[in-house]
Design an enzyme around this catalytic site. Structure first.
Site, PDB file in Angstrom:
ATOM      1  N   ASP A 102       1.035  -1.302  -0.035  1.00 48.95           N
ATOM      2  CA  ASP A 102       0.031  -0.019  -0.021  1.00 48.95           C
ATOM      3  C   ASP A 102       0.987   1.306   0.239  1.00 48.95           C
ATOM      4  OD1 ASP A 102      -2.004  -1.858   0.773  1.00 48.95           O
ATOM      5  OD2 ASP A 102      -2.068  -1.399   2.684  1.00 48.95           O
ATOM      6  N   LYS A 103       0.403   2.341  -0.473  1.00 51.49           N
ATOM      7  CA  LYS A 103       0.966   3.661  -0.276  1.00 51.49           C
ATOM      8  C   LYS A 103       1.736   3.842   1.088  1.00 51.49           C
ATOM      9  CE  LYS A 103       0.089   8.543  -1.757  1.00 51.49           C
ATOM     10  NZ  LYS A 103      -0.737   9.504  -2.032  1.00 51.49           N
TER      11      LYS A 103
END
Ligand code: URA
Length: 234
Positions: A102-103
């Site tokens: 994920d970011k």
């Protein structure tokens, strides 16, 4: 492979630009001899602008991904590819991430242009463990290890239970989770299902390969020994 095609496939420029580079003598061997388009020089002995060439096809890269970067080639905002030289985005075959983070997750992220290797790492049969260090919003209740390890935990909108996952409690708001699969936002969703919230998440290991020693945003090309570590976790 002809030199022009080799250089273009490594992303140094278009074929036309590579013809010019060769003609101008920017491509040499280690003794400084200008190479001709049909040179049979070994990859590791070719220099472009006095620098050794990027690794040949079959490369595997480990990056210590920082928070705030997206695992995509085309999303808005900062991308993990921004941390590699620009030409890596132009390589053929393309350099893809092996799975995603994920970011807001940091840590170990692999890239490769070798489809066989990619499948070997993500294949459920390989069961390569991925180790995550999670920081939680509130203390764990105490029943998380049993639930995560049960092999019966169901995440919302999924049809198959999760494979048993290992949980090591570091302290009441810090845990190490060992997963053998990679579902969408898996760690965050597992803790959310227990009424908790992950405030920081780091993937510290893929198999026996760790990001230790790599600064945030740093990356390295893996040696054969490093690659083997991925499949040798115990
Ligand atoms: N699980 C998550 O929730 N996020 C990741 O980035 C990886 C695993």
């Amino acid at each position: 492979m002809r030199l022009v095609k080799l250089l273009a496939n490594l992303g140094y420029g278009s074929r036309k630009e590579m013809q010019t580079a060769i003609r101008n003598g920017w491509v040499t061997d280690r003794d400084g001899n200008r190479l001709k388009p049909d040179a049979k020089t070994a990859h590791e002995d070719i220099l472009f602008d006095d620098e050794p060439l990027d690794p040949a096809q079959g490369v595997v890269i480990l990056m210590n991904k920082p928070v705030g970067y997206t695992c995509s080639v085309k999303d808005q905002g900062r991308l993990v590819y921004d941390l590699l030289p620009d030409r890596y985005r132009m390589r053929k075959p393309v350099l893809s991430t092996i799975g995603r983070l994920d970011k807001e997750t940091s840590g170990a992220l692999l890239f490769t242009d070798d489809g066989t290797f990619l499948h070997k790492v993500i294949s459920p049969k390989a069961e390569v463990p991925k180790v995550y260090e999670a920081t939680l919003d509130r203390p764990m209740k105490g029943d998380e290890a049993a639930l995560f390890g049960s092999g019966e935990m169901m995440l919302e909108s999924e049809v198959k239970p999760l494979k048993p996952a290992g949980l090591e409690i570091v302290d009441e708001t810090h845990a190490r989770l060992i997963l053998h699969e990679g579902r969408y936002h898996q760690v965050r969703r597992m803790f959310a299902a227990t009424g908790n919230h992950v405030t920081a998440l780091v993937r510290s290991r893929i198999g026996g390969l760790s990001v230790e020693g790599l600064e945030e945003g740093g990356w390295k090309v893996l040696s054969e020994e490093d690659k083997a570590l991925i499949f040798a976790s115990e």
